[in-house]
Design a protein around this motif. Structure first.
Motif, PDB file in Angstrom:
ATOM      1  N   ALA A  89       0.809  -1.229   0.000  1.00  0.00           N
ATOM      2  CA  ALA A  89       0.000   0.000   0.000  1.00  0.00           C
ATOM      3  C   ALA A  89       0.838   1.274   0.000  1.00  0.00           C
ATOM      4  CB  ALA A  89      -0.934   0.001   1.210  1.00  0.00           C
ATOM      5  N   SER A  90       2.123   1.176   0.288  1.00  0.00           N
ATOM      6  CA  SER A  90       2.948   2.375   0.428  1.00  0.00           C
ATOM      7  C   SER A  90       3.858   2.582  -0.776  1.00  0.00           C
ATOM      8  CB  SER A  90       3.805   2.291   1.692  1.00  0.00           C
ATOM      9  OG  SER A  90       4.693   3.384   1.737  1.00  0.00           O
ATOM     10  N   GLU A  91       3.541   3.581  -1.564  1.00  0.00           N
ATOM     11  CA  GLU A  91       4.390   3.921  -2.706  1.00  0.00           C
ATOM     12  C   GLU A  91       5.757   4.405  -2.232  1.00  0.00           C
ATOM     13  OE1 GLU A  91       4.379   6.841  -6.616  1.00  0.00           O
ATOM     14  OE2 GLU A  91       2.541   6.612  -5.451  1.00  0.00           O
ATOM     15  N   ILE A  92       5.785   5.130  -1.116  1.00  0.00           N
ATOM     16  CA  ILE A  92       7.052   5.624  -0.566  1.00  0.00           C
ATOM     17  C   ILE A  92       7.968   4.457  -0.207  1.00  0.00           C
ATOM     18  CG2 ILE A  92       8.097   6.798   1.421  1.00  0.00           C
ATOM     19  CD1 ILE A  92       5.598   8.634   1.416  1.00  0.00           C
ATOM     20  N   ALA A  93       7.423   3.454   0.482  1.00  0.00           N
ATOM     21  CA  ALA A  93       8.226   2.303   0.900  1.00  0.00           C
ATOM     22  C   ALA A  93       8.693   1.489  -0.313  1.00  0.00           C
ATOM     23  CB  ALA A  93       7.436   1.416   1.851  1.00  0.00           C
ATOM     24  N   ARG A  94       7.802   1.253  -1.263  1.00  0.00           N
ATOM     25  CA  ARG A  94       8.176   0.497  -2.466  1.00  0.00           C
ATOM     26  C   ARG A  94       9.251   1.242  -3.252  1.00  0.00           C
ATOM     27  NH1 ARG A  94       2.851   0.409  -3.121  1.00  0.00           N
ATOM     28  NH2 ARG A  94       2.965   1.511  -5.095  1.00  0.00           N
ATOM     29  N   ASP A  95       9.092   2.557  -3.404  1.00  0.00           N
ATOM     30  CA  ASP A  95      10.103   3.344  -4.117  1.00  0.00           C
ATOM     31  C   ASP A  95      11.442   3.315  -3.386  1.00  0.00           C
ATOM     32  OD1 ASP A  95       8.295   3.978  -6.086  1.00  0.00           O
ATOM     33  OD2 ASP A  95       8.030   6.072  -5.460  1.00  0.00           O
ATOM     34  N   TYR A  96      11.389   3.378  -2.055  1.00  0.00           N
ATOM     35  CA  TYR A  96      12.628   3.326  -1.290  1.00  0.00           C
ATOM     36  C   TYR A  96      13.371   2.015  -1.561  1.00  0.00           C
ATOM     37  CZ  TYR A  96      16.006   3.127   2.425  1.00  0.00           C
ATOM     38  OH  TYR A  96      17.191   3.008   3.107  1.00  0.00           O
ATOM     39  N   LEU A  97      12.649   0.897  -1.505  1.00  0.00           N
ATOM     40  CA  LEU A  97      13.288  -0.400  -1.710  1.00  0.00           C
ATOM     41  C   LEU A  97      13.715  -0.628  -3.161  1.00  0.00           C
ATOM     42  CD1 LEU A  97      11.013  -2.652   0.528  1.00  0.00           C
ATOM     43  CD2 LEU A  97      13.358  -1.905   1.002  1.00  0.00           C
ATOM     44  N   LYS A  98      12.844  -0.286  -4.095  1.00  0.00           N
ATOM     45  CA  LYS A  98      13.114  -0.599  -5.494  1.00  0.00           C
ATOM     46  C   LYS A  98      13.987   0.438  -6.197  1.00  0.00           C
ATOM     47  CE  LYS A  98       9.022  -3.393  -6.200  1.00  0.00           C
ATOM     48  NZ  LYS A  98       7.866  -3.648  -7.052  1.00  0.00           N
ATOM     49  N   ILE A  99      13.808   1.710  -5.876  1.00  0.00           N
ATOM     50  CA  ILE A  99      14.566   2.760  -6.564  1.00  0.00           C
ATOM     51  C   ILE A  99      15.801   3.161  -5.763  1.00  0.00           C
ATOM     52  CG2 ILE A  99      14.498   5.124  -7.443  1.00  0.00           C
ATOM     53  CD1 ILE A  99      11.456   4.597  -8.002  1.00  0.00           C
ATOM     54  N   THR A 100      15.589   3.568  -4.508  1.00  0.00           N
ATOM     55  CA  THR A 100      16.718   4.031  -3.694  1.00  0.00           C
ATOM     56  C   THR A 100      17.692   2.902  -3.402  1.00  0.00           C
ATOM     57  OG1 THR A 100      15.277   5.686  -2.672  1.00  0.00           O
ATOM     58  CG2 THR A 100      17.362   5.215  -1.556  1.00  0.00           C
ATOM     59  N   ARG A 101      17.170   1.724  -3.035  1.00  0.00           N
ATOM     60  CA  ARG A 101      18.032   0.586  -2.684  1.00  0.00           C
ATOM     61  C   ARG A 101      18.232  -0.398  -3.829  1.00  0.00           C
ATOM     62  NH1 ARG A 101      21.180   0.955   1.869  1.00  0.00           N
ATOM     63  NH2 ARG A 101      20.115   2.293   3.337  1.00  0.00           N
ATOM     64  N   ASN A 102      17.501  -0.223  -4.932  1.00  0.00           N
ATOM     65  CA  ASN A 102      17.641  -1.057  -6.127  1.00  0.00           C
ATOM     66  C   ASN A 102      17.432  -2.549  -5.848  1.00  0.00           C
ATOM     67  OD1 ASN A 102      18.001  -1.288  -8.895  1.00  0.00           O
ATOM     68  ND2 ASN A 102      20.176  -1.749  -8.691  1.00  0.00           N
ATOM     69  N   LEU A 103      16.471  -2.860  -4.988  1.00  0.00           N
ATOM     70  CA  LEU A 103      16.172  -4.256  -4.672  1.00  0.00           C
ATOM     71  C   LEU A 103      15.060  -4.773  -5.572  1.00  0.00           C
ATOM     72  CD1 LEU A 103      16.272  -4.261  -0.766  1.00  0.00           C
ATOM     73  CD2 LEU A 103      18.078  -4.921  -2.369  1.00  0.00           C
ATOM     74  N   SER A 104      15.202  -6.006  -6.007  1.00  0.00           N
ATOM     75  CA  SER A 104      14.187  -6.639  -6.853  1.00  0.00           C
ATOM     76  C   SER A 104      13.051  -7.177  -5.988  1.00  0.00           C
ATOM     77  CB  SER A 104      14.816  -7.790  -7.642  1.00  0.00           C
ATOM     78  OG  SER A 104      15.197  -8.829  -6.763  1.00  0.00           O
ATOM     79  N   ASP A 105      11.939  -7.470  -6.635  1.00  0.00           N
ATOM     80  CA  ASP A 105      10.818  -8.090  -5.924  1.00  0.00           C
ATOM     81  C   ASP A 105      11.239  -9.428  -5.318  1.00  0.00           C
ATOM     82  OD1 ASP A 105       8.953  -6.054  -6.420  1.00  0.00           O
ATOM     83  OD2 ASP A 105       8.350  -6.943  -8.337  1.00  0.00           O
ATOM     84  N   GLU A 106      12.090 -10.160  -6.027  1.00  0.00           N
ATOM     85  CA  GLU A 106      12.573 -11.455  -5.528  1.00  0.00           C
ATOM     86  C   GLU A 106      13.356 -11.279  -4.220  1.00  0.00           C
ATOM     87  OE1 GLU A 106      15.740 -14.941  -6.751  1.00  0.00           O
ATOM     88  OE2 GLU A 106      14.916 -13.692  -8.341  1.00  0.00           O
ATOM     89  N   THR A 107      14.249 -10.300  -4.184  1.00  0.00           N
ATOM     90  CA  THR A 107      15.044 -10.053  -2.979  1.00  0.00           C
ATOM     91  C   THR A 107      14.157  -9.562  -1.835  1.00  0.00           C
ATOM     92  OG1 THR A 107      17.002  -9.563  -4.303  1.00  0.00           O
ATOM     93  CG2 THR A 107      16.996  -8.741  -2.036  1.00  0.00           C
ATOM     94  N   ILE A 108      13.227  -8.675  -2.132  1.00  0.00           N
ATOM     95  CA  ILE A 108      12.292  -8.174  -1.118  1.00  0.00           C
ATOM     96  C   ILE A 108      11.502  -9.338  -0.526  1.00  0.00           C
ATOM     97  CG2 ILE A 108      10.191  -6.790  -0.793  1.00  0.00           C
ATOM     98  CD1 ILE A 108      11.412  -4.856  -2.962  1.00  0.00           C
TER      99      ILE A 108
END
Length: 140
Positions: free
Chosen positions: A31-50
């Motif tokens: 539900a959180s675009e901020i959290a998803r962006d932090y993980l995927k964009i800022t930290r460059n983590l894939s859905d698999e790693t998450i």
């Protein structure tokens, strides 16, 4: 090799176990675009790693949740704020055990005869995602 245990357990002490509903954290992350962006964009983590590291989001605290496991059981929760203006970036549950992050890497390290030790959970997740399955981070 004997089973690794904590210093407190060696002396006969005990820890609290964190109570946390990770289903709620997963929903919070979705539900959180901020959290998803932090993980995927800022930290460059894939859905698999998450998914592998069962990352979530606590909307009440505004923090990414990082479960820490020992022998397959959650022994602590690390939190990473998504607010870069905060002075303290990482916190953990109080009274719970401090343990290495990505404990499963110990078995892989035995086979590869080497281990990569990094300073925090996100460094460990990034290294894992880059192909270093034998990576752990030390407790903060």
């Amino acid at each position: 090799m004997e089973k690794i245990q904590s210093f407190r357990q060696t002396l006969g002490g005990s820890y609290n176990f964190p109570y946390y509903d990770f289903t709620w954290c997963t929903v919070g992350l979705e539900a959180s675009e901020i959290a998803r962006d932090y993980l995927k964009i800022t930290r460059n983590l894939s859905d698999e790693t998450i998914g592998k590291f069962k990352l979530g989001y606590d909307p009440l605290k505004g923090n990414i949740t990082i479960p820490e496991t020992k022998n397959g059981e959650i022994v602590n929760i690390a939190y990473r704020t998504t607010d870069e203006t905060q002075k303290i970036k990482y916190t953990k549950e109080k009274g719970c055990e401090n343990w290495i992050f990505n404990e499963g890497a110990l078995e892989i390290a035995k086979k590869k005869q080497g281990i990569l030790i990094v300073s925090n959970q996100f460094d460990a997740m990034s290294a894992y995602q880059a192909g270093f399955e034998n990576v752990v981070s030390v407790p903060v």
